[in-house]
Structures are given as C-alpha cells and as structure tokens.
Design an enzyme around this catalytic site. Structure first.
Site, short mmCIF file in Angstrom:
data_model
loop_
_atom_site.label_atom_id
_atom_site.label_comp_id
_atom_site.label_asym_id
_atom_site.label_seq_id
_atom_site.Cartn_x
_atom_site.Cartn_y
_atom_site.Cartn_z
N HIS A 17 0.86 -1.20 0.00
CA HIS A 17 0.00 0.00 0.00
C HIS A 17 0.89 1.23 0.00
O HIS A 17 1.30 1.73 1.05
CB HIS A 17 -0.93 -0.03 1.22
CG HIS A 17 -1.97 1.05 1.22
ND1 HIS A 17 -3.21 0.89 1.81
CD2 HIS A 17 -1.98 2.31 0.72
CE1 HIS A 17 -3.92 2.00 1.67
NE2 HIS A 17 -3.18 2.89 1.01
N HIS A 19 1.29 4.89 -2.38
CA HIS A 19 0.95 5.76 -3.51
C HIS A 19 2.23 6.43 -3.95
O HIS A 19 2.82 7.19 -3.16
CB HIS A 19 -0.08 6.81 -3.08
CG HIS A 19 -1.35 6.22 -2.55
ND1 HIS A 19 -2.48 6.06 -3.31
CD2 HIS A 19 -1.65 5.73 -1.31
CE1 HIS A 19 -3.43 5.51 -2.57
NE2 HIS A 19 -2.95 5.29 -1.36
N HIS A 197 -9.57 0.97 -1.54
CA HIS A 197 -9.55 1.59 -0.22
C HIS A 197 -10.98 1.48 0.33
O HIS A 197 -11.94 1.86 -0.35
CB HIS A 197 -9.18 3.07 -0.31
CG HIS A 197 -7.72 3.35 -0.52
ND1 HIS A 197 -7.00 2.82 -1.54
CD2 HIS A 197 -6.85 4.12 0.18
CE1 HIS A 197 -5.75 3.25 -1.48
NE2 HIS A 197 -5.63 4.05 -0.44
N GLU A 200 -11.34 3.29 5.63
CA GLU A 200 -10.32 4.21 6.18
C GLU A 200 -11.09 5.28 6.97
O GLU A 200 -10.94 5.40 8.18
CB GLU A 200 -9.50 4.83 5.05
CG GLU A 200 -8.41 5.80 5.51
CD GLU A 200 -7.68 6.48 4.36
OE1 GLU A 200 -8.19 6.50 3.22
OE2 GLU A 200 -6.57 7.01 4.61
N ASP A 278 1.63 4.00 2.90
CA ASP A 278 0.61 4.85 2.26
C ASP A 278 1.25 6.00 1.48
O ASP A 278 1.42 5.90 0.26
CB ASP A 278 -0.39 5.36 3.31
CG ASP A 278 -1.77 5.64 2.74
OD1 ASP A 278 -1.98 5.41 1.54
OD2 ASP A 278 -2.65 6.07 3.50
N ASP A 279 1.55 7.11 2.15
CA ASP A 279 2.14 8.30 1.50
C ASP A 279 3.31 8.79 2.36
O ASP A 279 3.18 9.77 3.10
CB ASP A 279 1.07 9.41 1.37
CG ASP A 279 -0.12 8.94 0.55
OD1 ASP A 279 -0.03 8.93 -0.68
OD2 ASP A 279 -1.14 8.56 1.17
N1 ADE Z 1 -4.61 8.75 -2.05
C1 ADE Z 1 -3.38 8.80 -1.52
N2 ADE Z 1 -3.41 8.40 -0.24
C2 ADE Z 1 -4.69 8.08 0.04
C3 ADE Z 1 -5.36 7.58 1.18
N3 ADE Z 1 -4.72 7.33 2.34
N4 ADE Z 1 -6.69 7.37 1.11
C4 ADE Z 1 -7.34 7.62 -0.02
N5 ADE Z 1 -6.77 8.07 -1.12
C5 ADE Z 1 -5.44 8.30 -1.10
ZN ZN Z 2 -3.81 4.76 0.42
#
Ligand code: ADE
Ligand code: ZN
Length: 341
Positions: A17, A19, A197, A200, A278-279
């Site tokens: 996971h 991005h 997703h 969340e 994630d990011d």
């Molecule tokens: N795009 C990038 N990170 C995300 C996240 N945590 N949830 C939804 N969309 C995303």
């Molecule tokens: Zn994500």
C-alpha cells in the site's frame, strides 16, 4: 542481542500500500519545479513540511494533488520512483505493489504514456540496481465519476500487460465502492487484480461493498471493519488481506495515538493484516519507520512481526513459488536472529 530496528531491517518484507505520488519529498518537489520552470506556493522545504498538518483525509488530498503538479516528464516520474525505491531498499523491502493515480496527471494534460513509461523505467532500474521487484496498480479516483474511470481504463489498454491490477482511492465518504461496479467488472474481465480503499474513513458498509459488489482481492486500510463483528468473521473466513497504514492513520486522525492503533487487535482476531506506509513523504515515515514505530507503540512480539512479514508476501500478487521462497527466507532469518521480544 539484536535490537528491534536491526531485526526489522533484516526481515524480508513487501509493501502493498504505497501511492507513488505520496513519496514526493519536498526536496524533489523543489528540484522538479525548478527543472520544469514552475512556481510553488511555498518558499522553502521547511514551509512545505509545516503545511503537512492534516485534520482528515481531504485536508491531505488537497495538498497531495497540488504537490503532484510538479511531475511533468517521463524523467520526473522515473526519478520519483527511484527515490522511493532507494528509501525502501534500505529498509529491507524486497517487493512493492505501488499505486499510481493516472487521472491526477492526465486531467492536467500529461499523457498516460509519460506517467506509465516513467514509472516502469524506474521500476526496472530498481529491480536491477537495488534488487527490489515491483508491480503497478492503477487507481481510479473515486471523487470523479465512473465514465472518467472507464476513459482511464481505455488509456491504459496498451499497458495492461505491465499493470497488475486496479484500485480505488481518493475521498472515500460519499463515494461508495458500488459507484464503480461496472468499471471494476470490466477491469476483472481484462485479467486485472482488484483492490479498493475501504473503511479508512468510510463505514463498514463500504467494506462489504468492496467484497460483494466489486469482488476485490484485497482491502486497503479496512480499519472500520472492526466495528462490525459479522464483517470481521467474513474477512477472516475469506483470508482477506488488509493493507494497514499506521503512521497514515495517525497523521489523518483515523487514530488519536499510535498506542491505540488496531493493528495488534486485528492480528489477534485472525485478520490477515499487513504493515504499509501509504504516502510516506507526507506521513512521517517509510516502510521501516512504520514497522518500528508501530512495533514500539503496540509492543508487537517477534512472532507478530514474522506474521506481518509473511502476510506481506502471501497477500501479494507474486507467483506462488516466489511467495514460498520468501516465506522460507523469513523462517530462516527469524530462527537465526538473536532478537527476542
Ligand atoms: N490517495 C493517496 N493516499 C490516500 C489515502 N490514504 N486514502 C485515499 N486516497 C489516497
Ligand atoms: Zn492509500
């Protein structure tokens, strides 16, 4: 005696996971802005980092889409990918299934081919020079409509032999998985794996829809599934992988404190959870930091860490023989390591 960071670094693991646009560090953002002669609304790297205080998912998405605006050329996408792979190679990551958001780029006039060719070039170089393998997952943006997702699938057509699967990301609440039922079916018919997703910020019903309407192979996040015991039962019975992202959950206020993160509870319930970033450029840590901070905060045992590492491969879309080889490596590593917790 081996300490936690040393044990985690040496543990073979995958990231499921991530991005890639969320790995854009402020330093690279400034470099790409200079290279592409673009103005940024920030004067310094410190000012960018100071803006990374989010109250929820949408606060983050607004700044994340703005940041992605500096990515213009194939070289930019390749540099972005390679910068990420260098970081996770150092964390002992062996395989990544990375998300990209083509609509974020095609909607501002960047051709799909520029994005895909750049990322694929970075991925190929990471495999040869860093030993980190990877696959691409194309995400549909759920705040846009299903026709836009279909247009993206058509653009991706020449690349489908190099794309593992499709996903669903962006603003969750108000955009249930069922909105994308037809394009997910069409994606499945093209031989693509499906992930989404769900849970969340969105309710357990969205996780049910991801399972029953989209027929996903994996759930991204899934935290709110814990509110529904029947759903937990179903996820356990299906052996469904959840790609959980603790530092993301903390930064986006899905949890108030890492010590209250549900990851350990998920493992205790028999859910097949994995640990991911994630990011990472926005949430304060790459894969290794997520592992170490979460293990520290929750007191994860050596056995739980081994389970998480195994889940990252059994939950991947790697061929079964590669998965088996990685599981054997994890067992050999764990039994030879002096780490005990
Ligand atoms: N795009 C990038 N990170 C995300 C996240 N945590 N949830 C939804 N969309 C995303
Ligand atoms: Zn994500």
């Amino acid at each position: 005696m081996s300490d936690l960071p040393t044990f985690v670094q040496g543990l073979p693991k995958a990231e499921l996971h991530l991005h890639i646009e969320g790995s854009l560090e402020p330093e690279l953002m400034f470099e790409l802005a200079r290279r592409n002669r673009l103005d940024l609304p920030f004067r310094s790297v410190e000012e960018v980092r100071a803006a990374y205080a989010f109250g929820n998912l949408q606060d983050f998405l607004d700044i994340y889409y703005q940041g992605a605006g500096v990515l213009r050329t194939e070289e930019d996408f390749k540099d972005l990918a390679l910068a990420y792979f260098r970081r996770v190679a150092a964390d002992g990551c062996r395989h990544v299934e990375l998300f990209f958001d083509p609509q974020t780029h095609t909607d501002r006039g960047i051709p799909f081919a520029v994005v895909a060719d750049g990322l694929l070039a970075g991925m190929a170089e990471a495999e040869t020079s860093l030993g980190v393998g990877s696959g691409l997952i194309l995400c549909y943006l759920r705040h846009l409509d299903e026709d836009a997702a279909f247009a993206t699938l058509r653009m991706a057509e020449p690349y489908l032999d190099r794309i593992l699967g499709v996903g669903l990301d962006s603003s969750e609440v108000g955009h249930p998985p069922s909105k994308f039922a037809r394009v997910f079916r069409a994606s499945r018919e093209r031989g693509l794996k499906l992930v989404a997703h769900a849970g969340e910020e969105g309710p357990p019903e969205y996780v049910w829809e991801a399972l029953d309407v989209l027929g996903v192979d994996r759930i991204d996040h899934g935290n709110r599934a814990l509110e529904d015991p029947k759903l937990v039962e179903r996820l356990v019975a299906d052996g469904m992988t959840l790609t959980v992202c603790p530092l993301s959950n903390l930064k986006l206020c899905v949890v108030d404190d890492l010590a209250e993160h549900p990851l350990k509870r998920m493992l205790g319930l028999g859910l097949k959870a994995t640990l991911n970033s994630d990011d990472p450029a926005y949430f304060g840590g790459y894969l290794g930091r997520n592992w170490i901070a979460t293990a520290d905060a929750l007191g994860l045992t050596k056995a739980e860490l081994v389970t998480l590492a195994k889940n990252s491969f059994t939950g991947s879309f790697l061929p079964p023989e590669t998965v088996q080889a990685r599981l054997a490596e994890i067992d050999a590593y764990a039994s030879s390591s002096a780490y005990s917790q």
